[in-house]
Design a protein around this motif. Structure first.
Motif, short mmCIF file in Angstrom:
data_model
loop_
_atom_site.label_atom_id
_atom_site.label_comp_id
_atom_site.label_asym_id
_atom_site.label_seq_id
_atom_site.Cartn_x
_atom_site.Cartn_y
_atom_site.Cartn_z
N VAL A 1 49.33 34.27 42.74
CA VAL A 1 48.13 34.97 43.20
C VAL A 1 48.23 36.46 42.91
O VAL A 1 47.29 37.09 42.41
CB VAL A 1 47.91 34.74 44.72
N GLU A 2 49.39 37.03 43.20
CA GLU A 2 49.59 38.46 42.96
C GLU A 2 49.50 38.79 41.48
O GLU A 2 48.90 39.80 41.08
CB GLU A 2 50.94 38.89 43.53
N ALA A 3 50.09 37.95 40.64
CA ALA A 3 50.04 38.17 39.19
C ALA A 3 48.62 38.09 38.67
O ALA A 3 48.20 38.90 37.82
CB ALA A 3 50.94 37.16 38.48
N GLU A 4 47.85 37.12 39.17
CA GLU A 4 46.46 36.98 38.74
C GLU A 4 45.62 38.18 39.18
O GLU A 4 44.77 38.66 38.43
CB GLU A 4 45.87 35.69 39.32
N LEU A 5 45.89 38.64 40.39
CA LEU A 5 45.15 39.80 40.90
C LEU A 5 45.47 41.04 40.07
O LEU A 5 44.58 41.82 39.73
CB LEU A 5 45.51 40.04 42.37
N ALA A 6 46.74 41.22 39.73
CA ALA A 6 47.15 42.37 38.92
C ALA A 6 46.49 42.31 37.54
O ALA A 6 46.04 43.33 37.01
CB ALA A 6 48.67 42.40 38.80
N GLU A 7 46.41 41.12 36.96
CA GLU A 7 45.80 40.98 35.64
C GLU A 7 44.30 41.26 35.69
O GLU A 7 43.73 41.87 34.77
CB GLU A 7 46.05 39.58 35.09
N ALA B 1 42.86 43.30 37.77
CA ALA B 1 42.75 44.76 37.90
C ALA B 1 42.92 45.44 36.55
O ALA B 1 42.16 46.34 36.17
CB ALA B 1 43.79 45.27 38.89
N ALA B 2 43.94 44.99 35.80
CA ALA B 2 44.19 45.58 34.49
C ALA B 2 43.02 45.34 33.54
O ALA B 2 42.61 46.25 32.80
CB ALA B 2 45.47 45.01 33.91
N ALA B 3 42.46 44.14 33.57
CA ALA B 3 41.33 43.82 32.69
C ALA B 3 40.12 44.69 33.01
O ALA B 3 39.43 45.16 32.10
CB ALA B 3 40.98 42.34 32.83
N LEU B 4 39.87 44.90 34.28
CA LEU B 4 38.74 45.75 34.68
C LEU B 4 38.96 47.18 34.21
O LEU B 4 38.05 47.83 33.68
CB LEU B 4 38.57 45.71 36.21
N ALA B 5 40.18 47.69 34.38
CA ALA B 5 40.47 49.06 33.96
C ALA B 5 40.36 49.21 32.44
O ALA B 5 39.90 50.24 31.92
CB ALA B 5 41.87 49.45 34.43
N ARG B 6 40.77 48.17 31.71
CA ARG B 6 40.76 48.24 30.25
C ARG B 6 39.35 48.16 29.67
O ARG B 6 39.15 48.37 28.47
CB ARG B 6 41.63 47.13 29.67
N SER B 7 38.37 47.85 30.52
CA SER B 7 36.98 47.92 30.06
C SER B 7 36.52 49.37 29.96
O SER B 7 35.47 49.65 29.36
CB SER B 7 36.07 47.14 31.02
N VAL B 8 37.29 50.28 30.55
CA VAL B 8 36.96 51.71 30.52
C VAL B 8 37.98 52.49 29.70
O VAL B 8 37.62 53.42 28.98
CB VAL B 8 36.91 52.28 31.95
N LEU B 9 39.25 52.10 29.79
CA LEU B 9 40.35 52.83 29.16
C LEU B 9 41.05 51.98 28.12
O LEU B 9 41.07 50.75 28.23
CB LEU B 9 41.38 53.26 30.22
N PRO B 10 41.69 52.60 27.13
CA PRO B 10 42.55 51.83 26.21
C PRO B 10 43.67 51.14 26.98
O PRO B 10 44.18 51.68 27.97
CB PRO B 10 43.10 52.91 25.27
N ARG C 1 39.72 62.93 32.02
CA ARG C 1 40.84 63.85 31.89
C ARG C 1 41.80 63.50 30.76
O ARG C 1 42.75 64.24 30.49
CB ARG C 1 41.64 63.88 33.21
N GLY C 2 41.59 62.36 30.12
CA GLY C 2 42.51 61.92 29.09
C GLY C 2 43.87 61.53 29.65
O GLY C 2 44.91 61.75 29.03
N LEU C 3 43.87 60.92 30.86
CA LEU C 3 45.11 60.58 31.56
C LEU C 3 45.35 59.08 31.60
O LEU C 3 44.47 58.28 31.31
CB LEU C 3 45.07 61.12 33.00
N ARG C 4 46.54 58.69 32.02
CA ARG C 4 46.87 57.30 32.29
C ARG C 4 46.31 56.91 33.65
O ARG C 4 46.10 57.77 34.52
CB ARG C 4 48.38 57.07 32.29
N LEU C 5 46.09 55.62 33.84
CA LEU C 5 45.68 55.07 35.13
C LEU C 5 46.81 54.20 35.66
O LEU C 5 47.27 53.27 34.98
CB LEU C 5 44.40 54.25 35.00
N ARG C 6 47.26 54.48 36.87
CA ARG C 6 48.31 53.68 37.52
C ARG C 6 47.66 52.91 38.67
O ARG C 6 47.14 53.50 39.61
CB ARG C 6 49.43 54.57 38.05
N ILE C 7 47.70 51.59 38.59
CA ILE C 7 47.11 50.72 39.61
C ILE C 7 48.23 50.20 40.49
O ILE C 7 49.17 49.56 39.99
CB ILE C 7 46.34 49.56 38.96
N LEU C 8 48.11 50.43 41.79
CA LEU C 8 49.13 49.96 42.72
C LEU C 8 48.53 48.88 43.63
O LEU C 8 47.56 49.12 44.34
CB LEU C 8 49.66 51.11 43.58
#
Length: 292
Positions: free
Chosen positions: A60-66, A68-77, A34-41
């Motif tokens: 632990v929470e910071a590592e988990l968030a990172e 998640a972001a790294a996985l998403a960035r393998s698909v999205l900018p 869709r050409g949209l942003r991804l918001r990970i909660l």
């Protein structure tokens, strides 16, 4: 984030499990289409002083968030990926942020106690979110399916408007064949030999059901002329029929059927069964509500 920004995003719940990772990959794919942003909660429901091996919970929470972001960035900018960690009940936090979003994506959960808990989050979101909800099952070793038909369950002309809009949109985005399934009320002689001298459909009920399906599809065929559509009448339990056909699908779309004072608030028994048992992601076509 403003309502306008939220409307330009796909929202996904993430808790670090394998199922959450699968849901995240699917959500990133939806945002990419869709050409949209991804918001990970990432909602932390129980705050502990330390994680495993004595690591502080905040780390632990910071590592988990990172992760998640790294996985998403393998698909999205990278510029189209946002991660937020909050403390609170996952359902409440997700519902609060669903207003204005294009879609909310969640993992379904395995059978068992933990799976039941994760399933309750998915069901809670599917019955209360302010946008369509995509529930992703365990994709297996091959990962989420990216090919195959899109299936939509059609109840009637008025009841299926939201589901058909979402189904045609998804099929159009994927350049996929759409299969529209409507379960006939007429099931006499189903699975048994027809008595001699009697018509299988003496009252023409099957023709009536075909007309219901055809009429429901008509405006969407005109709106999405590039989508190929197969009309399918089924006889029997609609949940079972849709679960069986979901084995061939990359997505199954269902609507909500309100039976209370607020239309669309209640997810019917068929929708609940599909969320738990379908062989592909299930999109519950809830109406969009602007976040303001």
């Amino acid at each position: 984030m403003s309502g306008k920004d939220e409307m330009s995003s796909v929202l996904v719940g993430f808790d670090g499990t394998d199922l959450a990772r699968a849901a995240l990959v699917v959500a990133a794919g939806e945002a990419n289409l869709r050409g949209l942003r991804l918001r990970i909660l990432h909602a932390v429901e129980a705050v502990e002083g330390a994680g495993e091996s004595g690591t502080p919970a905040g780390v632990v929470e910071a590592e988990l968030a990172e992760k998640a972001a790294a996985l998403a960035r393998s698909v999205l900018p990278a510029g189209r990926v946002d991660v937020e960690t909050v403390h609170g009940w996952a359902v409440d936090e997700l519902l609060a942020r669903s207003a204005g979003a294009q879609m909310l994506v969640l993992g379904r959960g395995h059978p068992g106690v933990l799976g039941a808990l994760l399933g309750s989050v998915a069901l809670g979101a599917a019955t209360g979110a302010s946008c369509p909800v995509l529930v992703v099952p365990d994709p297996g070793p091959g990962g989420p399916r990216s090919e195959g038909i899109v299936v939509v369950g059609v109840h009637g002309v008025e009841d299926s408007t939201d589901a058909l809009q979402e189904a045609f949109t998804e099929a159009d985005l994927r350049r996929a064949q759409l299969v529209a399934v409507h379960t006939s009320r007429f099931a006499a002689w189903a699975g048994a030999p027809e008595p001699a001298g009697l018509s299988r459909d003496p009252l023409g009920l099957e023709r009536d059901e075909a007309a219901v399906l055809r009429d429901a599809l008509l405006p969407f065929r005109a709106k999405f002329p590039g989508v190929g559509v197969t009309e399918q009448l089924g006889e029997g339990n609609p949940a079972q029929i849709l679960v069986e056909i979901s084995a061939q699908a990359q997505m199954l779309v269902v609507g909500t059927r309100g039976r209370g004072p607020v239309e669309g608030l209640v997810l019917g028994s068929v929708g609940q069964h599909l969320i738990r048992h379908a062989n592909c992601p299930v999109l519950v076509a809830r109406p969009h509500v602007d976040g303001g």
